[in-house]
Design a protein around this motif. Structure first.
Motif, short mmCIF file in Angstrom:
data_model
loop_
_atom_site.label_atom_id
_atom_site.label_comp_id
_atom_site.label_asym_id
_atom_site.label_seq_id
_atom_site.Cartn_x
_atom_site.Cartn_y
_atom_site.Cartn_z
N GLY A 8 42.38 42.01 29.52
CA GLY A 8 41.74 42.80 30.55
C GLY A 8 41.80 42.03 31.84
O GLY A 8 41.53 40.82 31.87
N ASP A 31 45.53 45.55 30.26
CA ASP A 31 44.81 46.65 30.90
C ASP A 31 44.48 46.27 32.33
O ASP A 31 44.02 45.16 32.60
CB ASP A 31 43.52 46.93 30.13
CG ASP A 31 42.70 48.06 30.75
OD1 ASP A 31 43.12 49.22 30.64
OD2 ASP A 31 41.65 47.76 31.35
N LYS A 60 44.35 52.67 35.51
CA LYS A 60 43.24 53.60 35.67
C LYS A 60 43.40 54.40 36.96
O LYS A 60 44.20 54.05 37.83
CB LYS A 60 41.91 52.84 35.68
CG LYS A 60 41.69 51.97 34.45
CD LYS A 60 40.35 51.26 34.49
CE LYS A 60 40.16 50.37 33.28
NZ LYS A 60 40.99 49.14 33.36
N PHE A 113 43.58 55.58 32.21
CA PHE A 113 42.18 55.91 31.97
C PHE A 113 41.54 56.50 33.23
O PHE A 113 41.75 55.97 34.33
CB PHE A 113 41.39 54.65 31.60
CG PHE A 113 41.67 54.10 30.23
CD1 PHE A 113 41.12 54.68 29.10
CD2 PHE A 113 42.47 52.98 30.08
CE1 PHE A 113 41.36 54.17 27.83
CE2 PHE A 113 42.71 52.44 28.81
CZ PHE A 113 42.16 53.04 27.69
N ALA A 152 37.73 55.62 30.56
CA ALA A 152 37.10 54.30 30.57
C ALA A 152 35.78 54.41 31.31
O ALA A 152 35.74 54.85 32.46
CB ALA A 152 38.01 53.28 31.26
N GLN A 185 37.52 53.81 26.46
CA GLN A 185 37.21 52.41 26.73
C GLN A 185 35.75 52.31 27.13
O GLN A 185 35.28 53.06 27.98
CB GLN A 185 38.12 51.88 27.84
CG GLN A 185 37.95 50.39 28.11
CD GLN A 185 38.85 49.88 29.22
OE1 GLN A 185 38.47 49.03 30.02
NE2 GLN A 185 40.08 50.38 29.28
N PHE A 217 39.05 50.99 23.01
CA PHE A 217 39.23 49.73 23.72
C PHE A 217 37.84 49.19 24.06
O PHE A 217 37.07 49.87 24.75
CB PHE A 217 40.02 49.93 25.00
CG PHE A 217 41.49 50.23 24.82
CD1 PHE A 217 42.45 49.35 25.27
CD2 PHE A 217 41.90 51.41 24.20
CE1 PHE A 217 43.80 49.63 25.11
CE2 PHE A 217 43.25 51.70 24.04
CZ PHE A 217 44.20 50.80 24.48
N SER A 219 35.64 46.85 26.14
CA SER A 219 35.67 46.07 27.38
C SER A 219 34.46 45.14 27.44
O SER A 219 33.48 45.33 26.73
CB SER A 219 35.68 47.00 28.59
OG SER A 219 34.51 47.81 28.62
N ARG A 261 41.19 47.62 20.18
CA ARG A 261 41.58 46.61 21.17
C ARG A 261 40.34 45.95 21.73
O ARG A 261 39.37 46.62 22.09
CB ARG A 261 42.34 47.24 22.34
CG ARG A 261 43.58 48.02 21.94
CD ARG A 261 44.79 47.13 21.81
NE ARG A 261 45.93 47.87 21.26
CZ ARG A 261 47.09 47.34 20.95
NH1 ARG A 261 47.28 46.05 21.16
NH2 ARG A 261 48.06 48.05 20.44
#
Length: 298
Positions: A8, A31, A60, A113, A152, A185, A217, A219, A261
């Motif tokens: 990330g 990402d 994104k 996202f 996300a 996410q 995902f 985060s 992830r």
């Protein structure tokens, strides 16, 4: 363990250097977002993506980088009001930004996202906002600008403003049964344990995502680095004997039902190796996860 470690880039000061390091250590996903690294993250990734053609990338659309505000307004894709607000999911802007992201990355992103769609959005308006954005993303998928899309969010699921069922319903309206919604996410960590506790009880966003075959995902698994000061060695040993606080925290996230992830922001090679080792271990048992959620709460 089904989860894999991905990079990330939100907190990476040098995205190119961090991505090259992670890719050299076997990472298969990075990402990013147009507003990361002061608006230069996508450009910074282009060289690394060229060097590692098997490296997957997600970006994104939503927050407007300062460097894109004037260009977006000039292109007629962004209103002056939205440029000033710094966030936009209007269809013209979504289409313009994802095309810009593809050019800057030098390839078609594997996922785009919607970035915090709940941002400054009333509950009665969120469905309409998502639908028009999904329509624009389905069009981008049809013309090959992107491969798939997701959502996300920082607080969308925890606040109840978003749920997987509604996302699927809106995606079906936008793209039919063969829609391209593929992932969500959200933050999962020792601070954000509610999704894990709910999944252990058989409900919630993680369970719904698994049933819908959406990739999850995770985060902020270390909550911006704050986790290390919160976990005692006693708690770390409860999670996985002999592990460091960082490794035990990552083990919890990677063991959460449905997580595919775990996105870690770091440019430090040794930190990455330790994290990859933690994520690569067999998953913690449901009993261990239950003890952790009982001890820490949600």
């Amino acid at each position: 363990m089904t989860a894999r470690l991905g990079l990330g880039t939100y907190r990476c000061l040098d995205v190119c250097e961090a991505a090259a390091m992670a890719a050299s250590q076997g990472a298969d996903w990075v990402d990013t977002a147009p507003n990361y690294e002061s608006g230069q993250a996508e450009n910074s990734l282009a060289m690394v993506l060229g060097m590692y053609p098997d490296l997957h990338v997600s970006t994104k659309v939503g927050f407007v980088a300062d460097s894109a505000k004037r260009l977006g307004v000039q292109a007629g894709a962004l209103s002056a009001e939205d440029a000033e607000r710094g966030h936009c999911l209007a269809p013209d802007y979504v289409g313009w930004q994802v095309a810009r992201s593809k050019r800057r990355l030098g390839r078609t992103p594997d996922l785009v996202f919607l970035h915090n769609p709940e941002h400054h959005c009333a509950s009665e308006e969120i469905a309409d906002r998502l639908l028009v954005a999904f329509l624009a993303l389905e069009e981008a998928c049809s013309n090959g600008t992107i491969s798939a899309y997701g959502v996300a969010t920082w607080r969308g699921f925890s606040s109840g403003l978003l749920d997987v069922g509604t996302l699927l319903e809106l995606a079906s309206k936008a793209g039919g049964p063969q829609h391209h919604l593929r992932a969500i996410q959200l933050p999962i960590s020792m601070v954000h344990l509610a999704p894990v506790a709910h999944a252990l009880d058989g409900y919630g966003v993680l369970v719904d995502a698994v049933e819908a075959e959406l990739e999850v995902f995770a985060s902020a698994p270390l909550h911006g680095g704050e986790i290390t000061g919160m976990i005692t060695q006693e708690l770390s040993d409860l999670i996985r004997p002999g592990s460091t606080p960082v490794q035990s925290a990552l083990a919890v996230v990677a063991s959460a039902p449905g997580v595919r992830r775990v996105l870690l922001s770091t440019g430090n090679r040794e930190h990455w190796r330790q994290a990859a080792d933690a994520v690569g271990q067999p998953p913690l048992s449901r009993e261990t996860l239950r003890r952790i959620t009982d001890v820490l709460g949600t």
